[in-house]
Design a protein around this motif. Sequence first.
Motif, PDB file in Angstrom:
ATOM      1  N   THR A  64      -1.026   1.134   6.671  1.00  0.00           N
ATOM      2  CA  THR A  64      -1.094   0.914   5.226  1.00  0.00           C
ATOM      3  C   THR A  64       0.217   1.340   4.574  1.00  0.00           C
ATOM      4  OG1 THR A  64      -3.475   1.309   5.234  1.00  0.00           O
ATOM      5  CG2 THR A  64      -2.346   1.492   3.130  1.00  0.00           C
ATOM      6  N   THR A  65       0.783   0.462   3.755  1.00  0.00           N
ATOM      7  CA  THR A  65       2.024   0.814   3.084  1.00  0.00           C
ATOM      8  C   THR A  65       1.736   1.288   1.663  1.00  0.00           C
ATOM      9  OG1 THR A  65       2.467  -1.340   2.094  1.00  0.00           O
ATOM     10  CG2 THR A  65       3.150  -1.023   4.373  1.00  0.00           C
ATOM     11  N   ALA A  86       3.277   0.420  -0.833  1.00  0.00           N
ATOM     12  CA  ALA A  86       3.346  -0.768  -1.685  1.00  0.00           C
ATOM     13  C   ALA A  86       1.970  -1.430  -1.786  1.00  0.00           C
ATOM     14  CB  ALA A  86       4.373  -1.744  -1.131  1.00  0.00           C
ATOM     15  N   GLN A  87       1.242  -1.497  -0.689  1.00  0.00           N
ATOM     16  CA  GLN A  87      -0.109  -2.080  -0.714  1.00  0.00           C
ATOM     17  C   GLN A  87      -1.043  -1.264  -1.592  1.00  0.00           C
ATOM     18  OE1 GLN A  87      -0.939  -2.053   3.507  1.00  0.00           O
ATOM     19  NE2 GLN A  87      -0.624  -4.265   3.701  1.00  0.00           N
ATOM     20  N   ALA A 107      -0.251   0.688  -4.065  1.00  0.00           N
ATOM     21  CA  ALA A 107       0.148   0.513  -5.459  1.00  0.00           C
ATOM     22  C   ALA A 107      -0.357  -0.817  -5.995  1.00  0.00           C
ATOM     23  CB  ALA A 107       1.669   0.579  -5.563  1.00  0.00           C
ATOM     24  N   SER A 108      -0.166  -1.861  -5.214  1.00  0.00           N
ATOM     25  CA  SER A 108      -0.576  -3.186  -5.633  1.00  0.00           C
ATOM     26  C   SER A 108      -2.085  -3.249  -5.860  1.00  0.00           C
ATOM     27  CB  SER A 108      -0.139  -4.204  -4.583  1.00  0.00           C
ATOM     28  OG  SER A 108      -0.823  -5.418  -4.752  1.00  0.00           O
ATOM     29  N   ALA A 109      -2.850  -2.680  -4.921  1.00  0.00           N
ATOM     30  CA  ALA A 109      -4.311  -2.713  -5.041  1.00  0.00           C
ATOM     31  C   ALA A 109      -4.787  -1.892  -6.229  1.00  0.00           C
ATOM     32  CB  ALA A 109      -4.954  -2.214  -3.753  1.00  0.00           C
ATOM     33  N   GLY A 133      -3.083  -1.563  -8.960  1.00  0.00           N
ATOM     34  CA  GLY A 133      -2.542  -2.129 -10.178  1.00  0.00           C
ATOM     35  C   GLY A 133      -1.419  -1.318 -10.797  1.00  0.00           C
ATOM     36  N   SER A 187       2.767   0.423  -9.933  1.00  0.00           N
ATOM     37  CA  SER A 187       3.956   0.159  -9.134  1.00  0.00           C
ATOM     38  C   SER A 187       4.100   1.207  -8.035  1.00  0.00           C
ATOM     39  CB  SER A 187       5.197   0.206 -10.006  1.00  0.00           C
ATOM     40  OG  SER A 187       5.548   1.545 -10.254  1.00  0.00           O
ATOM     41  N   SER A 188       4.882   0.826  -7.052  1.00  0.00           N
ATOM     42  CA  SER A 188       5.127   1.719  -5.932  1.00  0.00           C
ATOM     43  C   SER A 188       5.681   3.060  -6.404  1.00  0.00           C
ATOM     44  CB  SER A 188       6.104   1.048  -4.973  1.00  0.00           C
ATOM     45  OG  SER A 188       6.551   1.938  -4.006  1.00  0.00           O
TER      46      SER A 188
END
Lengths: 199, 199
Positions: free
Chosen positions: A33-34, A36-37, A39-41, A43, A45-46
């Motif tokens: 799991t990154t 970035a993922q 953060a995206s999930a 809603g 930012s990284s």
Amino acid sequence: MARTVDPALHARRREAILGAAGRLFAEQGFEGTTVAQIASAAGVSSGSVFYYFDDKPAVFRAVFEQALPHNEALIARHQGTEEPFAAILDVVAGLAADADDPSASGMVVELLRRIGHDEQLGVVVERASQVVREGLAGLVARGIEAGTVDPELDPADTATWLENIVDAAYLGARPGHSPLPALRRTVARYLEPGRTERV
Amino acid sequence: MARTVDPALHARRREAILGAAGRLFAEQGFEGTTVAQIASAAGVSSGSVFYYFDDKPAVFRAVFEQALPHNEALIARHQGTEEPFAAILDVVAGLAADADDPSASGMVVELLRRIGHDEQLGVVVERASQVVREGLAGLVARGIEAGTVDPELDPADTATWLENIVDAAYLGARPGHSPLPALRRTVARYLEPGRTERV
DNA sequence: GTCTATATTTAGATAGAC
DNA sequence: GTCTATCTAAATATAGAC
């Protein structure tokens, strides 16, 4: 005094991140799991993830800090019980409550593995586990006094073993097949006095 | 015909790599272990590892392919037994034989986790596990016929659950404390007929 | 067959604008 | 506080010499 402008919003965002992280870690593992993922999930930012948490391992630890109150409640519920044997079965069932959720299974495996790699995580889990272990050990001791639990059992060792059995239930998670009945039978028979076998 | 110059040397090198990889994976996990570390521990270069194996996941899979013959032997040993109950206890003990080795514990956890991430690994493990599961299910069925195992148990489900319990023994690995006695008690009592509880 | 050296990729973490 | 953009480090896998 300096303070966060809106503590409620802060907490909501934090929990959104933790919720997303928990799901992703369970499905894909820690390394898989990154940030970035996550953060995206969630809603955001990284960069925001690193505002709320020091680093990626800290996110993982925080997911499990949520479990502590749940375990405490589970034990506290049976503090003054008159039936320690039934209480043990209930605690075990409570611990294994979502053992038939495959994603919970993934999370348990991931957790067990990361304990050896993140010292601070070990502390968090040990704290949560200690509450359960001491609570179970107390119930086993009272069961022995009451004559419903085999007096040859050592309360502390038994509590640890019961925790392992619960973990086993998580490992055996398969869709459409709850391990709870087998778990219950296993624990009940393990505790009962008056068998021919000796430990 | 083209053939490897020295098959024996080839096999020795391959096994040196697998041995080193097994130890490192158990201690540090899959992602935590670099191919460079494996190569160094095996006394070869990083490039050589990729000559013997397609990629890093293939190394991990190969470690477990070694387990298949061991499991087959364990089951075969009890094929014609007159005492299925004792045979089950023996198979379970054999499966958990090195459960008190902390590095074996790490390897089991790592394995369970990677099954969800590497489809080909799933095939390898399923094959090894199937041998054990079918063997155990057969012994359970014969135990029921012989009257030493509770007839209310489903042989296939029971075999699966026994495998989970063995995993629990690995999870409970602590130095200086063998989980085997608790495991034995758990399995024996789980199987016995004539209790009041119902599954 | 085995090595050294390196290209490629990827992801954790940060700097600085807004 | 949150974003975008990016820096840096590391590790897999390969190319090519020997």
